[in-house]
Design an enzyme around this catalytic site. Sequence first.
Site, PDB file in Angstrom:
ATOM      1  N   LYS A  30      16.045  51.860 -13.068  1.00 26.40           N
ATOM      2  CA  LYS A  30      15.423  52.875 -12.201  1.00 26.40           C
ATOM      3  C   LYS A  30      15.702  52.572 -10.726  1.00 26.40           C
ATOM      4  CE  LYS A  30      11.179  50.153 -12.458  1.00 26.40           C
ATOM      5  NZ  LYS A  30       9.859  50.027 -13.100  1.00 26.40           N
ATOM      6  N   ARG A 127      -2.618  53.773 -14.483  1.00 25.78           N
ATOM      7  CA  ARG A 127      -1.856  54.841 -13.821  1.00 25.78           C
ATOM      8  C   ARG A 127      -1.170  55.761 -14.812  1.00 25.78           C
ATOM      9  NH1 ARG A 127       3.545  51.404 -11.809  1.00 25.78           N
ATOM     10  NH2 ARG A 127       4.328  51.256 -13.928  1.00 25.78           N
ATOM     11  N   TYR A 253      13.952  48.314  22.206  1.00 27.11           N
ATOM     12  CA  TYR A 253      12.845  49.223  22.507  1.00 27.11           C
ATOM     13  C   TYR A 253      11.569  48.425  22.747  1.00 27.11           C
ATOM     14  CZ  TYR A 253      15.705  53.133  20.896  1.00 27.11           C
ATOM     15  OH  TYR A 253      16.682  54.078  20.759  1.00 27.11           O
ATOM     16  N   MET A 301      17.209  51.622  14.782  1.00 25.49           N
ATOM     17  CA  MET A 301      17.652  52.343  13.584  1.00 25.49           C
ATOM     18  C   MET A 301      19.031  51.854  13.125  1.00 25.49           C
ATOM     19  SD  MET A 301      18.320  56.410  13.040  1.00 25.49           S
ATOM     20  CE  MET A 301      16.684  56.913  13.528  1.00 25.49           C
TER      21      MET A 301
HETATM   22  C1  LIG Z   1       9.699  48.794 -13.620  1.00 28.42           C
HETATM   23  C2  LIG Z   1       9.176  48.560 -14.981  1.00 28.42           C
HETATM   24  C3  LIG Z   1       9.459  47.371 -15.667  1.00 28.42           C
HETATM   25  C4  LIG Z   1      10.179  46.208 -15.037  1.00 28.42           C
HETATM   26  O1  LIG Z   1       9.296  45.457 -14.238  1.00 28.42           O
HETATM   27  P1  LIG Z   1       9.808  44.175 -13.416  1.00 28.42           P
HETATM   28  O2  LIG Z   1       8.570  43.630 -12.807  1.00 28.42           O
HETATM   29  O3  LIG Z   1      10.758  44.687 -12.392  1.00 28.42           O
HETATM   30  O4  LIG Z   1      10.452  43.263 -14.392  1.00 28.42           O
HETATM   31  C5  LIG Z   1       9.045  47.270 -16.990  1.00 28.42           C
HETATM   32  N1  LIG Z   1       8.364  48.280 -17.586  1.00 28.42           N
HETATM   33  C6  LIG Z   1       8.041  49.424 -16.941  1.00 28.42           C
HETATM   34  C7  LIG Z   1       7.275  50.478 -17.659  1.00 28.42           C
HETATM   35  C8  LIG Z   1       8.432  49.600 -15.625  1.00 28.42           C
HETATM   36  O5  LIG Z   1       8.099  50.729 -14.990  1.00 28.42           O
END
Ligand SMILES: *Cc1c(COP(=O)(O)O)cnc(C)c1O
Length: 365
Positions: A30, A127, A253, A301
């Site tokens: 992801k 969540r 800045y 930036m």
């Molecule tokens: C992002 C995620 C992981 C991986 O977690 P890490 O701490 O990066 O190893 C595993 N399971 C789910 C559902 C996630 O969203």
Amino acid sequence: MEVDASALRENLGTIRASVGPQPGLVPMVKADAYGVGMAAAARVLSAEGIWGLGVATVSEGCALRDLGNAVPVVVFSPAPPGEVESAVEAGLVLTVSHADTLERLTALARAGMEAEFHLEVDTGMGRAGFDWREAAVWGPQAARAHAAGARWTGCFTHLHSADEDPSTVDEQWRRFQEALAALSLPGEGMRIHALNSAGAFCRPEYAGDLVRPGIFLYGGRSGAEAPTPRRVASVRARVVHLKNARPGDTVGYGATHTASGSERWATVSIGYGDGLPRNLSNRGWALVRGRRVPIVGRISMDVTVVDITDVEAVEAGDVVTFIGRDGEAEITVDEVAELAGTISYEILTGFTARIPRVWENVHES
Ligand SMILES: *Cc1c(COP(=O)(O)O)cnc(C)c1O
């Protein structure tokens, strides 16, 4: 950003060694594989005998499919109602946290589509997922969806503190088992999973059928019980301007740094617009010619200024390292995260599209 494919492979091997040969691995790719580049990461990881790939969103899953990835792709964030059908069309495995999604999947299955889902159990993350105490309610709903043709092939939970307090993992696992015991699972082909990177090291005995590593693969530390990962991403930029500052001269800045004596400053072509955290201003470090030098003034930036008074012979075009190694000196992504008041995940995913990702060692030598 230089990305070392052999380090990525080695970190996957370290996860594998911790959890043993049985569980399938579902590397999380992801957020553009935590910023290092999803397409290349998926290609490298897919050659390592993984079970599947994990993403957060339906569009990330569709992007993997467009790249021609044939392994199972699991979408781990709850999909918005309007995206369920396109996820099923793309052959993605959805994770389900709500009865409405079960209804949608059932309708699609009845229309002849191949719908497949893993069910998330909320054991404390709060969540997403079905509440672990209410399995008697949602279990039969999921079973009905399965009977109607939407394939229920997994149950999982997500750990909230495996990196900070492994004892919480025992309680989450207990809750997960309590929910599983209250279900009549379809059995054959059902995959149980719970572990992220930190969990894979502190509680490998809870590996179940699948393990979902993320940050450790990309070189971030995963709790006190995890080994040090190999660095995957290095971030470097070039000196583009040099200045001999006189006592009293200011830089950047807000004029927040003043030369106390004669100083020599190098302007480097990277800024917060590239993802270098602005709160490293006047507190972060860089490496030049094997030496550690301080960031002076506010990060802009597009550029950052470092004090190279103590480093000889710096020239325009010299490479400056913000994450990585230069000679004997090294800056890790975790050091940067700590100085910036955040976590390695946010540092890595924060590098923007302006930084090219240059993959090395993609083909094993
Ligand atoms: C992002 C995620 C992981 C991986 O977690 P890490 O701490 O990066 O190893 C595993 N399971 C789910 C559902 C996630 O969203």
